[in-house]
Structures are given as C-alpha cells and as structure tokens.
Scaffold this motif. Structure first.
Motif, short mmCIF file in Angstrom:
data_model
loop_
_atom_site.label_atom_id
_atom_site.label_comp_id
_atom_site.label_asym_id
_atom_site.label_seq_id
_atom_site.Cartn_x
_atom_site.Cartn_y
_atom_site.Cartn_z
N PHE A 70 0.83 -1.21 0.00
CA PHE A 70 0.00 0.00 0.00
C PHE A 70 0.86 1.26 0.00
O PHE A 70 0.60 2.22 -0.75
CB PHE A 70 -0.92 -0.01 1.22
N SER A 73 2.56 1.65 -3.45
CA SER A 73 1.59 2.12 -4.45
C SER A 73 1.25 3.58 -4.23
O SER A 73 1.08 4.33 -5.21
CB SER A 73 0.32 1.26 -4.37
N PHE A 213 -2.34 3.81 -9.15
CA PHE A 213 -2.55 3.09 -7.89
C PHE A 213 -3.07 1.68 -8.11
O PHE A 213 -2.74 0.77 -7.34
CB PHE A 213 -3.52 3.88 -7.01
N VAL A 214 -3.87 1.47 -9.15
CA VAL A 214 -4.48 0.16 -9.37
C VAL A 214 -3.78 -0.64 -10.47
O VAL A 214 -4.22 -1.75 -10.79
CB VAL A 214 -5.98 0.31 -9.72
N THR A 229 3.90 -3.74 -5.20
CA THR A 229 2.78 -2.80 -5.10
C THR A 229 1.57 -3.54 -4.55
O THR A 229 1.55 -4.77 -4.47
CB THR A 229 2.44 -2.19 -6.46
N LEU A 230 0.55 -2.80 -4.19
CA LEU A 230 -0.63 -3.43 -3.59
C LEU A 230 -1.32 -4.40 -4.54
O LEU A 230 -1.68 -5.51 -4.12
CB LEU A 230 -1.60 -2.34 -3.12
N PRO A 231 -1.55 -4.07 -5.82
CA PRO A 231 -2.17 -5.07 -6.72
C PRO A 231 -1.35 -6.35 -6.84
O PRO A 231 -1.92 -7.45 -6.90
CB PRO A 231 -2.25 -4.32 -8.06
N VAL A 249 -8.78 -5.90 1.93
CA VAL A 249 -7.79 -5.06 1.25
C VAL A 249 -8.44 -4.31 0.09
O VAL A 249 -8.22 -3.11 -0.10
CB VAL A 249 -6.62 -5.93 0.74
N ALA A 250 -9.26 -5.02 -0.68
CA ALA A 250 -9.95 -4.39 -1.81
C ALA A 250 -10.90 -3.30 -1.33
O ALA A 250 -11.03 -2.25 -1.97
CB ALA A 250 -10.71 -5.44 -2.62
N GLN A 253 -8.94 -0.25 -0.56
CA GLN A 253 -8.53 0.36 -1.83
C GLN A 253 -9.68 1.13 -2.47
O GLN A 253 -9.51 2.28 -2.92
CB GLN A 253 -8.02 -0.72 -2.77
N ALA A 256 -10.37 4.31 -0.38
CA ALA A 256 -9.36 5.35 -0.56
C ALA A 256 -9.58 6.11 -1.87
O ALA A 256 -9.53 7.35 -1.91
CB ALA A 256 -7.97 4.73 -0.53
N ILE A 257 -9.83 5.37 -2.95
CA ILE A 257 -10.06 6.01 -4.24
C ILE A 257 -11.34 6.83 -4.23
O ILE A 257 -11.38 7.96 -4.74
CB ILE A 257 -10.10 4.94 -5.35
#
Length: 274
Positions: A70, A73, A213-214, A229-231, A249-250, A253, A256-257
C-alpha cells in the motif's frame, strides 16, 4: 393521438431509466459484494455467512506484504501524478494553442498507453529500459525510479486529454482581453488561464493517481527485488489463500479512491472537466 404520443414518450423515458438503473447496478453490485464479503466471519467464503467481524481488516494490516504494498503504491502514484502533471500540462497547452503539421498524429500517439494492452506495454517498456541500461550503463529497470517512470507514462494521456478538453472549452477572448489590457503572458496564464483549466488539471491528476494506484500489468515487469505494489501483493496472496482478507484489502482500496474523488469533486467540481 396526443394520448398515444404522451404514452409513447412516457414509455421511452421509463425504458431509458430502467437501462440506466441496470447499468448502475452492474457497476455497484460487484463493489458492494466485495465490501459485504470483507465482513464475513467465515474463513472460507460461502453464503450465507456465519456472522460478521472486523478481524480481516486487522489481519490485512498486520501482513507486511499488504502494508508495504500500500505504501509503495501510494508513493508511486503520487510520483507518477506529479511527473504526468509537470509534463502533461505544458504539453496540453502547446497542443491546444499551437497549429502545426502533425499535431493530430501526436494527439493520436498520446492515446497509445490507453489502447495498447497493459501486459504488452509493460513488457515493451521493460525491454526498452534494459536496452537503455546496456547502452548507458545506468540501471533504470527494476528500480523505484523506473517504476515511477512507467506509471507516469500510463498517467500522462489522462492529464493531457483532460487539460486539453478544458482548454478547448475555454473562452480565449478572456486571454486576449487580459493581454490587451497590458498583462504579461505569465500573468495571463496565472490569473486567467490557470483558474479556467484548474478542473481539468485536478481531474487529470486524480485519474493519473487512480490509474497508477491500481495498475498491475506494468508493475509486474517494473518492480525490483524486495519491492511490491498493492495489486501485486493481492495477486500473490490469491495464489495460496482465498479468504475475506483479500476483500478487506480491496475494500480499503475502493474506499481510498472513492474518498479522493469525493473530496476533489467537493472542492474543484470535476464535472466541469468533462
């Protein structure tokens, strides 16, 4: 006759509303399902759940792979956004305000990162960085700088397109009036142009950050040893475990977005950029 016309119009509007509602549900239901699963007490995901708990969120944060992923990323997303804005805003102004041969070709080429499949672009960029290292002796591939560079390339088209759209929709007579009144070019840009295109700049920066980020495909080729990275962390975890930790986790994510988009729209009204 009028009654039939009104009935037809009413049916048409109802059909459009129904299609819009179905499209909205198609977008929202998968996200809502992920959020729902993140609270399941079951270790193995099945329906209906035995109960609900927040332990999976703590479990995700306690794992270094997710916590470090996280943070990486986040850092890469901020760096890629800054690079794309530093390059993209001047490029958009030049393309929107200058007429020259090949302008349309350049604008089409700038859409390349949006058209080329991510796995192809990632492998091509990795090979280019390897060749660059062979000729110059400077290692860029599998470094943090190379990762930021690759993410800035996928973020750059969003910045250029959105800022260009703001410039095209702007009334150029305002700039001409300011110049006529004796304002210097930099003053015209700072006091007239910049406030007018600010929604486009903010929207471009926002989309650049989200895309970075994704991103998964390019990151797979560009991350160095010991960096993830997170993905990538999510994909690696799914190889061996399927439990609500991934959903937690998803969900973080997604939240946050969504928070970034809501706050940005609250202060800068992103709808003006489209």
């Amino acid at each position: 006759m009028r009654a039939l016309v009104r009935s037809g119009d009413r049916f048409f509007h109802l059909a459009i509303a129904a299609i819009a509602a179905l499209a909205f549900l198609e977008l929202i239901l998968p996200l809502a399902s992920v959020v729902w699963v993140s609270f399941f007490e079951n270790k193995i995901i099945n329906f209906p759940p035995k109960g609900y708990t927040l332990d999976w969120y703590w479990n995700a944060w306690s794992m270094p792979r997710f916590r470090d992923g996280f943070l990486v990323s986040l850092q890469v997303g901020v760096a890629a956004t800054l690079i794309s804005m530093l390059v993209g805003v001047p490029a958009a102004i030049f393309l929107a305000r200058t007429r020259f041969w090949g302008r349309e070709v350049i604008q089409t080429v700038l859409l390349g990162p949006l058209i080329v499949p991510g796995i192809v672009a990632g492998s091509a960029l990795f090979m280019f960085l390897i060749e660059f290292e062979v000729f110059t002796g400077v290692q860029v591939a599998q470094t943090f700088a190379g990762l930021c560079l690759g993410h800035s390339l996928i973020a750059l088209p969003w910045t250029i397109r959105l800022v260009t759209a703001s410039l095209v929709g702007m009334n150029q007579q305002l700039e001409e009036a300011a110049s006529t009144m004796g304002a210097r070019p930099f003053t015209v840009f700072r006091r007239v142009t910049l406030p007018a295109i600010r929604p486009g700049i903010i929207a471009g920066g926002l989309f650049a950050f989200v895309i970075s980020f994704v991103d998964l495909e390019k990151s797979l080729f560009l991350v160095g040893p010991g960096t993830t990275t997170l993905p990538i962390a999510i994909v690696n975890y799914l190889e061996w475990s399927i439990d609500p930790t991934i959903a937690a986790v998803a969900t973080v994510q997604i939240a946050a977005i969504a928070l970034v988009m809501i706050i940005t729209d609250r202060f800068f009204n992103l709808t003006r950029a489209f």
